[in-house]
Design an enzyme around this catalytic site. Structure first.
Site, short mmCIF file in Angstrom:
data_model
loop_
_atom_site.label_atom_id
_atom_site.label_comp_id
_atom_site.label_asym_id
_atom_site.label_seq_id
_atom_site.Cartn_x
_atom_site.Cartn_y
_atom_site.Cartn_z
N ASP A 36 0.67 -1.10 0.11
CA ASP A 36 0.01 -0.06 -0.15
C ASP A 36 0.88 1.33 0.12
O ASP A 36 2.10 1.33 0.21
CB ASP A 36 -0.98 0.18 1.39
N HIS A 81 -7.18 -4.77 10.35
CA HIS A 81 -6.87 -4.49 8.84
C HIS A 81 -5.59 -5.02 8.37
O HIS A 81 -4.71 -5.24 9.41
CB HIS A 81 -7.06 -2.85 8.46
N GLU A 117 -9.50 -1.78 5.44
CA GLU A 117 -10.14 -1.58 6.75
C GLU A 117 -11.62 -2.52 6.76
O GLU A 117 -11.82 -3.05 5.84
CB GLU A 117 -10.95 -0.11 6.66
N ASN A 171 -7.32 -2.60 14.53
CA ASN A 171 -8.91 -3.12 14.30
C ASN A 171 -8.99 -4.38 13.07
O ASN A 171 -9.98 -4.47 12.59
CB ASN A 171 -9.67 -1.94 13.50
C1 GLP Z 1 -0.55 0.49 8.47
C2 GLP Z 1 -0.10 -0.23 7.20
C3 GLP Z 1 -0.47 -1.73 7.46
C4 GLP Z 1 0.31 -2.21 8.82
C5 GLP Z 1 -0.33 -1.55 10.01
C6 GLP Z 1 0.46 -2.00 11.42
O1 GLP Z 1 -1.81 0.89 8.55
N1 GLP Z 1 -0.95 0.10 6.06
O2 GLP Z 1 0.31 -2.40 6.39
O3 GLP Z 1 0.39 -3.48 9.03
O4 GLP Z 1 -0.19 -0.26 9.73
O5 GLP Z 1 1.31 -1.23 11.45
P1 GLP Z 1 2.42 -1.35 12.50
O6 GLP Z 1 3.16 -2.76 12.22
O7 GLP Z 1 3.30 0.00 12.71
O8 GLP Z 1 1.81 -1.47 13.90
#
Ligand code: GLP
Length: 240
Positions: A67, A137, A142, A135
């Protein structure tokens, strides 16, 4: 889904590296689906150390990212393109032209999504790495994103904007939209490796592993994947 519980973040990163290393060493032409966020940073450090210490080569490896924030150019220090370059690619012998990510500044969003869909078809992934949103995702899919979704532009939820604000100087700077690979395409990877660390992921981990498969919890779809490993540290696994 295979679930591995690590005693802490370091062990989680080591275990994740074991999985990734097998793919890269057994197939120097592998296609890796990669992720951003703080969770994969330990794994990326292991990949860099291994490359430096043992010469594991990425010269023929191709990568596809999940993404990208909409509106951020690739040299913006909060873009995911920049994150990947700084935290992984520039430390390896990978060709920049073999690393793919959505173009956050594409004017024609639909054309950009179509381009990425075509690319994903042409580059079947040997593994897809995932983090987990608090949440539930995955990538920026989402809650309530259809399981059949392909690359699309999403409006980020308040929850995600708040979670990601820690990486920006002010919450108002967090983009409100993003391009993301769809859930259908995540599921098309031959293998999935999902990582979760910290107490704020415990609820999402529980729902991902033990909950019902529902679009309310995007990661719950992974229960249907034939080759998925979830690695959680003790805190993230505390509700299992
Ligand atoms: C973001 C990214 C996700 C990632 C998530 C968790 O929203 N788009 O791909 O997995 O955050 O991030 P973190 O690893 O910093 O908790």
């Amino acid at each position: 889904m295979r679930v591995l519980i690590a005693k802490d973040y370091d062990e989680l990163s080591e275990k994740a590296f074991e999985v990734m290393k097998d793919i890269i060493r057994s197939n120097p032409y592998a296609v890796l689906g990669l992720a951003t966020g703080t969770t994969p940073l330990g794994l990326y450090r292991h990949m860099i150390e291994d490359h430096k210490a043992h010469g594991t080569s990425y010269a023929h490896i191709r990568t596809v990212n999940l993404d990208e924030y909409q509106g951020l150019p690739k040299n913006h220090n909060q873009s995911y393109a920049y994150f990947m370059r700084e935290n992984l690619f520039r430390h390896l012998d990978i060709e920049t032209s073999n690393t793919y990510i959505e173009n956050g500044t594409a004017q024609d969003e639909q054309a950009e999504c179509a381009r990425y869909n075509k690319l994903l078809e042409e580059l079947p992934r040997d593994i897809q790495l995932l983090g987990l949103g608090s949440n539930g995702h995955i990538a920026f899919n989402e809650p309530r994103t259809p399981f059949g979704s392909q690359t699309h532009v999403v409006d980020l939820t308040e929850n995600t904007i708040k979670d990601n604000a820690r990486l920006f100087s002010d919450i108002s700077e967090v983009p409100k939209k993003a391009f993301t690979m769809g859930i259908k395409q995540i599921m098309q990877a031959k293998q999935i490796l999902i990582l979760a660390s910290g107490a704020n992921k415990a609820d999402a981990v529980y729902k991902t592993v033990c909950g019902k498969v529902t679009e309310e919890v995007p990661a719950s779809v992974l229960q249907l994947h034939p080759n998925c490993i979830l690695i959680a540290d003790k805190e993230a696994a505390s509700k299992l």
